[in-house]
Enzyme design. Structure first.
Site, short mmCIF file in Angstrom:
data_model
loop_
_atom_site.label_atom_id
_atom_site.label_comp_id
_atom_site.label_asym_id
_atom_site.label_seq_id
_atom_site.Cartn_x
_atom_site.Cartn_y
_atom_site.Cartn_z
N GLU A 83 0.80 -1.02 -0.03
CA GLU A 83 -0.18 0.04 0.10
C GLU A 83 0.97 1.40 0.04
O GLU A 83 2.12 1.21 0.56
CB GLU A 83 -0.96 -0.06 1.22
N CYS A 97 3.67 8.86 1.07
CA CYS A 97 4.09 7.83 1.93
C CYS A 97 4.17 6.41 1.22
O CYS A 97 3.39 5.73 0.81
CB CYS A 97 3.08 7.68 3.16
N CYS A 104 5.92 -6.34 7.49
CA CYS A 104 7.07 -5.73 8.12
C CYS A 104 7.45 -6.91 9.13
O CYS A 104 6.56 -7.61 9.83
CB CYS A 104 6.71 -4.46 8.78
N CYS A 108 5.40 -4.31 15.54
CA CYS A 108 5.37 -3.27 16.77
C CYS A 108 3.88 -3.43 16.97
O CYS A 108 2.89 -3.60 16.05
CB CYS A 108 5.31 -1.71 16.15
N CYS A 111 0.83 -1.44 15.09
CA CYS A 111 0.97 -1.17 13.83
C CYS A 111 0.05 -2.18 13.06
O CYS A 111 0.40 -3.30 13.21
CB CYS A 111 2.24 -1.01 13.33
N CYS A 319 -1.39 6.95 9.53
CA CYS A 319 -0.13 6.28 10.22
C CYS A 319 -0.43 5.18 11.06
O CYS A 319 -1.48 5.14 11.80
CB CYS A 319 0.39 7.45 10.87
#
Length: 328
Positions: A83, A97, A104, A108, A111, A319
């Site tokens: 994305e 962005c 990933c 985290c 996220c 975010c």
């Protein structure tokens, strides 16, 4: 597009060297295909269409938020979802962005990307193609490597893209690379020849709490990451941006703000407080008045601290929300 493949194909076709820059200029300027490149011979356009795919990525879905933010879900040739986001601001900024990995590996807890299955590092051309897809929508002038993935784990490809972004209208001064604190990557960036900005996703100055929020803290401690960021500042003389996501009742107290102020120096670090955007995680966002108290504590300690504008929340483009849901 894959610029290595373009260059080698032009050589095989016996084309003059200026053709490469000619085609790249069209592409970086927002051309939608070889058919728009009117100063290329028709035969060459046809040959390139057959031999060099115009993009390494295919667009799966496009969503536009009420604030004008655009999010694209793209697939690589081997089916990896990515994305990427275009954010439009009233002051004329057109900021993108972009993602450096599919998924990933660093998990985290706040996220959405961290909850995905990690795919792989993206090639430089797959990263650049995200910017090119967005350039075909609008003119661009800012870029952050803050999408899916940890850019410092794929830094060679990211830096290759940074060298090309000025051709799209995005100067190095207006390009930022975000990291959760991957020390080898920070040091490599410090010694590189690409004068981009560094952003540190910190999220707590309490080491134990930061490990709960971000497991990478157990690998690279706050002290180690802080030292690496200090080295960046000393070498580049550019302030480091600190990103701090505001989690209600977790890391948003005045005491936490004071810990953050005690950790950093106001002449080296600028702090961006990020409202938490809903995901499937265990957290709630901080109340606005609590965020303001946190910000004021930092300002009382001499810091330049701002609360970031929310963009694209209604299309899961804000975010922490990128998760490639349609392809998961």
């Amino acid at each position: 597009m894959d610029l290595n493949l373009l260059r080698s194909t032009l050589e095989e076709l016996g084309q003059p060297k200026f053709r490469f820059e000619q085609i790249w200029k069209w592409t970086a300027g927002g051309a939608r295909g070889y058919h728009e490149m009117s100063n290329l011979p028709v035969k060459l356009r046809d040959e390139l269409t057959e031999k060099v795919p115009f993009s390494t990525l295919s667009e799966v879905t496009r969503a536009t938020a009420s604030d004008g933010t655009v999010k694209l879900l793209l697939n690589t040739k081997d089916g990896r979802p990515i994305e990427t986001v275009l954010m439009r601001y009233k002051d004329g900024r057109r900021s993108i962005c972009v993602s450096s990995q599919s998924g990933c590996p660093l998990t985290c807890t706040f996220c959405a990307t961290g909850a995905m299955k990690f795919g792989r590092n993206l090639t430089a051309w797959e990263i650049l193609d995200q910017a090119l897809h967005l350039r075909r929508i609008d003119e661009l002038n800012h870029c952050v490597f803050m999408g899916m993935g940890e850019p410092m784990m794929n830094l060679d490809a990211v830096l290759e893209v940074c060298r090309r972004l000025p051709d799209l209208g995005i100067t190095n001064r207006r390009t930022g690379i975000s990291t959760v604190g991957w020390v080898p990557g920070i040091d490599k960036l410090t010694e590189s020849d690409v004068p981009v900005r560094l952003a540190w996703s910190l999220h707590s100055a309490d080491s134990r709490l930061r490990s709960d929020i971000m497991p990478v803290n157990d690998r690279y401690s706050l002290a180690d990451v802080k030292a690496a960021c200090d080295r960046f500042y000393e070498q580049r003389r550019k302030m480091v941006f600190v990103e701090y996501i505001m989690l209600g009742g977790v890391n948003d107290s005045v005491e936490q703000a004071q810990l953050l102020a005690d950790l950093l120096e106001p002449w080296k670090y600028k702090i961006n407080l990020i409202p938490y955007n809903p995901t499937d995680s265990i957290y709630d966002g901080s109340e606005r008045d609590q965020m303001e108290r946190f910000r004021q504590t930092l300002e009382d300690n001499g810091f330049n601290a701002t609360i970031r504008l929310i963009r694209g929340r209604d299309i899961d483009a804000a975010c922490g929300q990128l998760a490639a849901k349609a392809a998961a």
